[in-house]
Each structure stands twice: as C-alpha cells, then as structure tokens.
Design a protein around this motif. Structure first.
Motif, PDB file in Angstrom:
ATOM      1  N   GLN A  13      40.665 -12.202  -7.257  1.00 30.41           N
ATOM      2  CA  GLN A  13      39.613 -11.180  -7.340  1.00 30.41           C
ATOM      3  C   GLN A  13      38.486 -11.546  -6.373  1.00 30.41           C
ATOM      4  OE1 GLN A  13      39.756  -8.333  -9.200  1.00 30.41           O
ATOM      5  NE2 GLN A  13      41.812  -8.987  -9.740  1.00 30.41           N
ATOM      6  N   ALA A  14      37.657 -10.575  -6.031  1.00 32.04           N
ATOM      7  CA  ALA A  14      36.546 -10.793  -5.110  1.00 32.04           C
ATOM      8  C   ALA A  14      35.512 -11.747  -5.711  1.00 32.04           C
ATOM      9  CB  ALA A  14      35.886  -9.469  -4.770  1.00 32.04           C
ATOM     10  N   VAL A  15      34.948 -12.574  -4.860  1.00 28.33           N
ATOM     11  CA  VAL A  15      33.806 -13.413  -5.216  1.00 28.33           C
ATOM     12  C   VAL A  15      32.641 -12.889  -4.396  1.00 28.33           C
ATOM     13  CG1 VAL A  15      32.831 -15.746  -5.183  1.00 28.33           C
ATOM     14  CG2 VAL A  15      35.262 -15.401  -5.704  1.00 28.33           C
ATOM     15  N   VAL A  16      31.532 -12.565  -5.081  1.00 28.10           N
ATOM     16  CA  VAL A  16      30.370 -11.988  -4.411  1.00 28.10           C
ATOM     17  C   VAL A  16      29.141 -12.844  -4.673  1.00 28.10           C
ATOM     18  CG1 VAL A  16      31.321  -9.650  -4.527  1.00 28.10           C
ATOM     19  CG2 VAL A  16      29.796 -10.452  -6.332  1.00 28.10           C
ATOM     20  N   ASP A  17      28.141 -12.682  -3.795  1.00 30.70           N
ATOM     21  CA  ASP A  17      26.895 -13.422  -3.970  1.00 30.70           C
ATOM     22  C   ASP A  17      25.927 -12.603  -4.826  1.00 30.70           C
ATOM     23  OD1 ASP A  17      25.691 -11.516  -2.273  1.00 30.70           O
ATOM     24  OD2 ASP A  17      25.159 -12.964  -0.730  1.00 30.70           O
ATOM     25  N   ARG A  21      27.270  -9.107  -1.883  1.00 28.45           N
ATOM     26  CA  ARG A  21      28.033  -9.247  -0.632  1.00 28.45           C
ATOM     27  C   ARG A  21      29.281 -10.098  -0.893  1.00 28.45           C
ATOM     28  NH1 ARG A  21      22.743  -9.648   0.459  1.00 28.45           N
ATOM     29  NH2 ARG A  21      22.784 -11.905   0.259  1.00 28.45           N
ATOM     30  N   LYS A  22      30.411  -9.601  -0.441  1.00 33.36           N
ATOM     31  CA  LYS A  22      31.673 -10.309  -0.670  1.00 33.36           C
ATOM     32  C   LYS A  22      31.729 -11.589   0.159  1.00 33.36           C
ATOM     33  CE  LYS A  22      36.669  -9.878  -0.794  1.00 33.36           C
ATOM     34  NZ  LYS A  22      37.826  -9.030  -0.543  1.00 33.36           N
ATOM     35  N   VAL A  25      37.804 -14.426  -1.748  1.00 39.66           N
ATOM     36  CA  VAL A  25      38.673 -14.178  -2.893  1.00 39.66           C
ATOM     37  C   VAL A  25      38.830 -15.483  -3.685  1.00 39.66           C
ATOM     38  CG1 VAL A  25      41.024 -13.514  -3.557  1.00 39.66           C
ATOM     39  CG2 VAL A  25      39.886 -12.355  -1.661  1.00 39.66           C
ATOM     40  N   THR A  45      38.231 -17.779   2.403  1.00 36.18           N
ATOM     41  CA  THR A  45      37.386 -17.076   3.365  1.00 36.18           C
ATOM     42  C   THR A  45      38.014 -17.169   4.749  1.00 36.18           C
ATOM     43  OG1 THR A  45      36.077 -19.029   3.928  1.00 36.18           O
ATOM     44  CG2 THR A  45      35.281 -17.692   2.084  1.00 36.18           C
ATOM     45  N   TYR A  67      35.313  -8.534  -9.991  1.00 42.84           N
ATOM     46  CA  TYR A  67      34.622  -9.525  -9.170  1.00 42.84           C
ATOM     47  C   TYR A  67      34.059 -10.650 -10.022  1.00 42.84           C
ATOM     48  CZ  TYR A  67      30.239  -7.423 -10.734  1.00 42.84           C
ATOM     49  OH  TYR A  67      29.200  -6.955 -11.505  1.00 42.84           O
ATOM     50  N   LYS A  69      30.638 -12.933  -9.710  1.00 38.87           N
ATOM     51  CA  LYS A  69      29.372 -13.070  -8.989  1.00 38.87           C
ATOM     52  C   LYS A  69      28.840 -14.481  -9.193  1.00 38.87           C
ATOM     53  CE  LYS A  69      26.354  -9.750  -8.959  1.00 38.87           C
ATOM     54  NZ  LYS A  69      25.284  -8.807  -9.364  1.00 38.87           N
ATOM     55  N   LYS A  74      25.790 -15.868   0.212  1.00 35.55           N
ATOM     56  CA  LYS A  74      26.996 -15.894   1.038  1.00 35.55           C
ATOM     57  C   LYS A  74      26.865 -16.902   2.181  1.00 35.55           C
ATOM     58  CE  LYS A  74      29.900 -12.833   3.822  1.00 35.55           C
ATOM     59  NZ  LYS A  74      30.140 -11.426   4.197  1.00 35.55           N
TER      60      LYS A  74
END
Length: 118
Positions: A13-17, A21-22, A25, A45, A67, A69, A74
């Motif tokens: 799944q996405a990892v965001v700040d 902002r992505k 994964v 990344t 996601y 967070k 980032k």
C-alpha cells in the motif's frame, strides 16, 4: 499503536508523508527486538529500473484507506539510509537509521540488534 499483525496487511500500500505526498510503497516491517512492537518500515522508492528500500519510523503512523501516513516529510525519508531490494540490513548500519531521524539507538546488552524484520 499499530499492531504488527495489522500493519503487515498493508504491504504494497502507499506510504505518504504528513502532507499526503506519496513516498513509496510499504515493503516490510521491522520490530523493536526488546518489545516486539513495530518500529520501522521499509518503503520501496525510486525509478522503475532503480528501486531501493528506505527506512522510516512508524511509531506515530496512521492507517487510512489504502495508505499508511508516517510522521516524517517525504524529503527526509527519501534521504534515509537505504538497502537494495534484495538486500538485508547489516547490523552495523542500524545505528545510522536511528541517527538520521534523531532517535536514540539502544542495542541489546550483548550487542544484539535493535531491529528485526517481520
């Protein structure tokens, strides 16, 4: 706190700040060996032909729909110590990860690692 069993379900799944902002994964979870609680995650990344895994603390992470967070920007995460996608974290590089995020590093009494991949 996010439980180790729960966070593994978020792999890929996405990892965001904090700003949404992505960063990349979610690839794997590393637990603190003294508590067996999730402590760090590796985030995939990079460009499609040059992937790497960077480490980010997940102690204050928030799980959302699709996601994870994290509490670090980032730019800071992207500059964190990294390993190749097929590599393992050498014990001697653990401390550099903690220093990058301004965290104290505490190996075991007999020099045991502080992080273990789950």
């Amino acid at each position: 706190m996010i439980e180790a069993a729960d966070i593994r379900e978020w792999r890929n799944q996405a990892v965001v700040d904090p700003g949404g902002r992505k960063i990349g994964v979610l690839e794997a979870i590393y637990v603190d060996t003294t508590t067996d609680e999730p402590a760090m995650a590796t985030v995939l990344t990079g460009m499609p032909t040059r992937h790497r895994l960077v480490f980010v603390p997940i102690d204050d992470a928030i799980v959302g729909p699709g996601y994870l967070k994290v509490s670090h920007a980032k730019a800071l995460v992207r500059k964190a110590p990294a390993i190749g996608t097929d590599d393992v974290l050498p014990a001697e590089r653990e401390e550099a990860i903690f220093q990058h995020y301004g965290m104290s590093y505490q190996p075991g009494a007999n020099g045991e690692r502080q992080l273990a991949r789950r």
